[in-house]
Design a protein around this motif. Structure first.
Motif, PDB file in Angstrom:
ATOM      1  N   ASN A 178      -0.878   6.589  14.845  1.00 14.30           N
ATOM      2  CA  ASN A 178      -0.337   5.388  15.481  1.00 14.30           C
ATOM      3  C   ASN A 178       0.985   5.025  14.796  1.00 14.30           C
ATOM      4  O   ASN A 178       1.012   4.595  13.648  1.00 14.30           O
ATOM      5  N   LYS A 179       2.059   5.232  15.520  1.00 14.83           N
ATOM      6  CA  LYS A 179       3.381   5.099  14.907  1.00 14.83           C
ATOM      7  C   LYS A 179       3.732   3.659  14.554  1.00 14.83           C
ATOM      8  O   LYS A 179       4.675   3.384  13.834  1.00 14.83           O
ATOM      9  N   GLU A 180       2.970   2.717  15.111  1.00 11.87           N
ATOM     10  CA  GLU A 180       3.283   1.303  14.872  1.00 11.87           C
ATOM     11  C   GLU A 180       2.865   0.872  13.468  1.00 11.87           C
ATOM     12  O   GLU A 180       3.360  -0.107  12.941  1.00 11.87           O
ATOM     13  N   VAL A 181       1.892   1.609  12.919  1.00 12.98           N
ATOM     14  CA  VAL A 181       1.298   1.147  11.668  1.00 12.98           C
ATOM     15  C   VAL A 181       1.892   1.887  10.469  1.00 12.98           C
ATOM     16  O   VAL A 181       1.817   3.098  10.382  1.00 12.98           O
ATOM     17  N   ASP A 182       2.492   1.138   9.558  1.00 15.66           N
ATOM     18  CA  ASP A 182       2.972   1.709   8.307  1.00 15.66           C
ATOM     19  C   ASP A 182       1.929   1.417   7.237  1.00 15.66           C
ATOM     20  O   ASP A 182       1.396   0.319   7.184  1.00 15.66           O
ATOM     21  N   THR A 183       1.665   2.397   6.393  1.00 13.27           N
ATOM     22  CA  THR A 183       0.621   2.180   5.399  1.00 13.27           C
ATOM     23  C   THR A 183       0.825   3.061   4.169  1.00 13.27           C
ATOM     24  O   THR A 183       1.602   4.020   4.203  1.00 13.27           O
ATOM     25  N   THR A 184       0.155   2.691   3.092  1.00 10.18           N
ATOM     26  CA  THR A 184       0.199   3.475   1.860  1.00 10.18           C
ATOM     27  C   THR A 184      -1.229   3.847   1.494  1.00 10.18           C
ATOM     28  O   THR A 184      -2.101   2.990   1.464  1.00 10.18           O
ATOM     29  N   ILE A 185      -1.458   5.125   1.271  1.00 13.38           N
ATOM     30  CA  ILE A 185      -2.826   5.577   1.035  1.00 13.38           C
ATOM     31  C   ILE A 185      -2.925   6.469  -0.205  1.00 13.38           C
ATOM     32  O   ILE A 185      -1.921   6.993  -0.684  1.00 13.38           O
ATOM     33  N   ALA A 186      -4.157   6.588  -0.699  1.00 17.47           N
ATOM     34  CA  ALA A 186      -4.423   7.516  -1.805  1.00 17.47           C
ATOM     35  C   ALA A 186      -5.417   8.558  -1.305  1.00 17.47           C
ATOM     36  O   ALA A 186      -6.372   8.229  -0.612  1.00 17.47           O
ATOM     37  N   GLN A 229       5.142   3.768  -8.644  1.00 20.19           N
ATOM     38  CA  GLN A 229       5.504   2.364  -8.886  1.00 20.19           C
ATOM     39  C   GLN A 229       4.709   1.423  -7.998  1.00 20.19           C
ATOM     40  O   GLN A 229       5.250   0.513  -7.372  1.00 20.19           O
ATOM     41  N   LEU A 230       3.408   1.689  -7.966  1.00 20.09           N
ATOM     42  CA  LEU A 230       2.524   0.870  -7.136  1.00 20.09           C
ATOM     43  C   LEU A 230       1.362   0.339  -7.964  1.00 20.09           C
ATOM     44  O   LEU A 230       1.041   0.882  -9.028  1.00 20.09           O
ATOM     45  N   GLN A 231       0.759  -0.721  -7.457  1.00 21.21           N
ATOM     46  CA  GLN A 231      -0.449  -1.285  -8.048  1.00 21.21           C
ATOM     47  C   GLN A 231      -1.625  -0.875  -7.166  1.00 21.21           C
ATOM     48  O   GLN A 231      -1.443  -0.526  -6.005  1.00 21.21           O
ATOM     49  N   VAL A 232      -2.809  -0.981  -7.737  1.00 20.75           N
ATOM     50  CA  VAL A 232      -4.018  -0.708  -6.964  1.00 20.75           C
ATOM     51  C   VAL A 232      -4.016  -1.477  -5.639  1.00 20.75           C
ATOM     52  O   VAL A 232      -4.370  -0.938  -4.594  1.00 20.75           O
ATOM     53  N   ALA A 233      -3.551  -2.718  -5.696  1.00 20.46           N
ATOM     54  CA  ALA A 233      -3.590  -3.566  -4.499  1.00 20.46           C
ATOM     55  C   ALA A 233      -2.675  -3.056  -3.385  1.00 20.46           C
ATOM     56  O   ALA A 233      -2.840  -3.434  -2.223  1.00 20.46           O
ATOM     57  N   ASP A 234      -1.715  -2.197  -3.720  1.00 15.57           N
ATOM     58  CA  ASP A 234      -0.805  -1.669  -2.697  1.00 15.57           C
ATOM     59  C   ASP A 234      -1.452  -0.560  -1.874  1.00 15.57           C
ATOM     60  O   ASP A 234      -0.930  -0.171  -0.832  1.00 15.57           O
ATOM     61  N   ILE A 235      -2.542  -0.001  -2.356  1.00 20.57           N
ATOM     62  CA  ILE A 235      -3.197   1.107  -1.656  1.00 20.57           C
ATOM     63  C   ILE A 235      -4.120   0.531  -0.585  1.00 20.57           C
ATOM     64  O   ILE A 235      -5.068  -0.184  -0.880  1.00 20.57           O
ATOM     65  N   GLU A 236      -3.827   0.875   0.669  1.00 17.90           N
ATOM     66  CA  GLU A 236      -4.585   0.274   1.766  1.00 17.90           C
ATOM     67  C   GLU A 236      -5.806   1.103   2.156  1.00 17.90           C
ATOM     68  O   GLU A 236      -6.756   0.579   2.713  1.00 17.90           O
ATOM     69  N   THR A 237      -5.745   2.395   1.893  1.00 16.17           N
ATOM     70  CA  THR A 237      -6.858   3.272   2.267  1.00 16.17           C
ATOM     71  C   THR A 237      -7.030   4.342   1.195  1.00 16.17           C
ATOM     72  O   THR A 237      -6.036   4.861   0.681  1.00 16.17           O
ATOM     73  N   VAL A 238      -8.269   4.660   0.881  1.00 13.81           N
ATOM     74  CA  VAL A 238      -8.544   5.754  -0.052  1.00 13.81           C
ATOM     75  C   VAL A 238      -9.390   6.792   0.690  1.00 13.81           C
ATOM     76  O   VAL A 238     -10.426   6.460   1.256  1.00 13.81           O
ATOM     77  N   VAL A 239      -8.897   8.021   0.709  1.00 10.69           N
ATOM     78  CA  VAL A 239      -9.589   9.086   1.431  1.00 10.69           C
ATOM     79  C   VAL A 239     -10.178  10.083   0.431  1.00 10.69           C
ATOM     80  O   VAL A 239      -9.490  10.520  -0.492  1.00 10.69           O
TER      81      VAL A 239
END
Ligand code: ADP
Ligand code: MG
Length: 618
Positions: free
Chosen positions: A200-208, A330-340
């Motif tokens: 889904n191109k609308e959604v920007d996210t940061t994942i681990a 340069q991220l915090q745990v809280a910046d990670i939206e999804t963990v796979v």
């Protein structure tokens, strides 16, 4: 050209040009497809077996290779001709692996430290590419057998940290196996795709993506914007995985039964038996509290609690890697939206819990962690096959892409032959005081003047708040996603007003068109360069005249009478030069005016003026 074939086994119609997704793993490999009717990713398996093919190759006395489960049986009993972990050798010289030489129980040639390694079995020599190709060939044959159709095209995954040499080696292995490798995809990216992330191109996210396999551990932090996957950081341990869990159990049993290391070394049957039972115990304990099995009249037992105690130090190591990856990104745990979760070893409950605790959220493990990478590769393959969208697919951009800047010049943001997906941003500013809108015109081509290139799109960024010329900061970004769709965004950074447009860059261009455009650019290269230089000089001259005039009206108190007279003379000279198409003359006059105005410009330190002199203008 989509051909329609008939699946002999099922009688169903299918596309004969199926592109498969392959996870070429260190421990296990597998192949997946998008089911032509269900439109869902599916790992291929023969009836009553698993989809996993152990990445093990056994050579018999005639150098005939066997791959998979049957080869695995010889790991301990015929270590010299049973090859495992060939992936670790891809693109490596002996120097690279020297430190871990004892890991390989087969012969890795060490005579030349610098050259790419080879493996010797009997009197045959194999490169890691040869070895990987045996595994790929096995997967290809398997897929063809199950699908009843030729399989010639594939997407293959590699670890995110693989360098160009290792990626190329993987491609070559595919070619050797008779596969046209359409794309090499990062394993964490594939895993994310299998979860539908990035589709889904609308959604920007940061994942681990936490990947604990048989012998390796990888953590990757990915940023997904507009369907483009960017690896922010990777970390891990290339010698840490489920095999270490097995070894910990074997060691525990050895202590219990008083078996020494030497004994184990001499007695291969014993070593093999213990290792196999240790892996069995480990897997059993992923769903049970205790494990027990008869063994030479004795009983091998272990509890889940004991296993957790044994492997906890190893898990802690992986958590450290996760923290380091976050730090690097340069991220915090809280910046990670999804963990796979990826890899067979993430089935161990204590692993899952520890990762979930670290990232302070439930982790995703709904998709089979052994298969998730291959399933994602199949998703990518399906996009490439053009089955789910009628997107144009390009590996590289055939022509440069850019925008029109002052004087009708082409400012290239993405040069031709750039790999896609890609993302580039550049800042521009306004030309006039109080300018409320900015026209962004997107062009494709190699010529210096936009009028000679192909216009793809145009839009206006409106609502820029009134500011002196040169002050607004307009960031224009070009994004081409893996499907070849170009998204152009313009954003005024102070006010955050933004506007974007989607373009299909190659739409309607045939190969001949592209060739013609390239040829023209070469033929006109000399003229174009001269013309560009002249236009740039003229533009600069006009800007300086305007800025100087503005400065004088605002700051007349700071300037002496003589200075005003000198400046007026220099301005007039420049004005005249601008009417003549002489780049060198214009530049000389610009220098002269600058010479005169520099001292009082510095005196006033007018931000607007220096801004106007510096910023690029559209
Ligand atoms: P790789 O990516 O290195 O090829 P995999 O992702 O296939 O490896 O993981 C293989 C590892 O997963 C092996 O060590 C295997 O024992 C382990 N594994 C598989 N199933 C389970 C399970 N149910 N519980 C614990 N470990 C498992
Ligand atoms: Mg893997």
């Amino acid at each position: 050209m989509a051909k329609i074939g008939i699946n002999i086994a099922t009688g169903s119609l299918q596309q004969s040009e199926m592109i498969v997704g392959i996870d070429l793993g260190t421990t296990n490999s597998l192949v997946a497809i998008i089911h032509p009717e269900l439109k869902k990713p599916l790992a291929l398996k023969e009836h009553n077996t698993t989809s996993l093919v152990p990445s093990v190759i056994h050579f018999d006395e005639f150098a005939n290779p066997t791959v998979g489960e049957n080869a695995k049986l010889f790991l301990e009993t015929e270590p010299a001709n049973t090859i495992f972990s060939a992936k670790r050798l891809m693109g490596k010289s002996y120097n690279d692996i020297k430190q871990n030489a004892s890991f390989f129980t087969y012969k890795v040639i060490d005579t030349d430290d610098e050259k790419l390694v080879k493996v010797q079995v009997g009197n045959q020599f194999y490169s890691p590419i040869d070895l990987s190709s045996f595994i790929l060939k096995e997967l290809k044959v398997r897929a063809e057998h199950i699908l009843k159709t030729p399989v010639t095209k594939a997407v293959i995954t590699v670890p995110a940290y693989f360098n160009d040499a290792q990626r190329q080696a993987t491609r070559d292995a595919g070619k050797l196996a008779g596969l046209d490798v359409l794309r090499i995809v990062n394993e964490p990216t594939a895993a994310a795709l299998a979860y539908g992330l990035g589709l889904n191109k609308e959604v920007d996210t940061t994942i681990a993506v936490y990947d604990l396999g048989g012998g390796t551990f990888d953590i990757s932090i990915l940023k997904i914007t507009n369907g483009i996957f960017e690896v922010l950081s990777t970390n891990g341990d290339t010698y840490l995985g489920g095999d270490d869990f097995d070894r910990a159990i074997v060691k525990y049993w050895m202590e219990e039964f008083g078996i020494t290391d030497d004994e184990l070394k001499l007695n291969k049957e014993l070593a093999q038996g213990l290792r196999l039972r240790a892996e069995e115990a480990k897997k059993h304990l992923s769903n049970n509290e205790t494990f027990a099995v008869d063994w030479n009249g004795d009983k091998l037992t272990i509890t889940k609690e004991k296993l957790e105690e044994l492997i906890w130090p190893l898990i802690e190591k992986t958590l450290n890697c996760c923290n380091n990856a976050l730090k690097d990104a340069q991220l915090q745990v809280a910046d990670i939206e999804t963990v796979v979760m990826v890899g067979g070893s993430t089935r161990v409950p204590i692993v899952k819990n520890a990762v979930s605790r670290l990232f302070n959220q439930p982790v995703h493990d709904e998709v089979n962690p052994d298969e998730v990478v291959a399933l994602g590769a199949a998703v990518q393959a399906d996009i490439l096959a053009g089955n789910n969208k009628d997107f144009l697919l390009l590996d590289i951009t055939p022509l440069s892409l850019g925008i029109e800047t002052m004087g009708g010049l082409m400012d290239v943001l993405i040069p031709r032959n750039s790999k896609i997906p890609t993302k580039v941003g550049r800042q521009y500013t306004t030309q006039k005081d109080g300018q409320g809108s900015m026209r962004i015109a997107v062009f494709q081509g190699e010529r210096d003047l936009v009028k000679d290139n192909r216009k793809l799109a145009e839009f206006n960024l409106t609502g820029i708040p009134g500011m002196p010329a040169g002050l607004p900061k307009v960031e224009v970004s070009f994004l081409i996603n893996a499907d070849g769709i170009l998204v152009v965004k313009a954003k005024e950074l102070r006010s955050e007003v933004e506007q974007s447009i989607e373009v299909k860059p190659q739409y309607g261009l045939t190969d001949e068109d592209v060739e013609k455009m390239l040829l023209e650019s070469i033929n006109h290269a000399k003229d174009d360069i001269a013309l560009r230089a002249l236009i740039e000089a003229k533009t600069e001259g006009e800007q300086i005249l305007a800025a100087t005039e503005k400065f004088l009206t605002k700051n007349s108190n700071l300037v002496s009478q003589q200075e005003i007279l000198d400046t007026a003379q220099a301005m007039q000279n420049l004005q005249l030069a601008l009417t003549m198409d002489d780049k060198d003359l214009i530049q000389t006059k610009i220098e002269e005016l600058n010479e005169i105005s520099r001292p009082f410009a510095e005196r006033a330190m007018d931000a607007a003026v220096s801004g106007a002199l510096k910023g690029r203008m559209i």
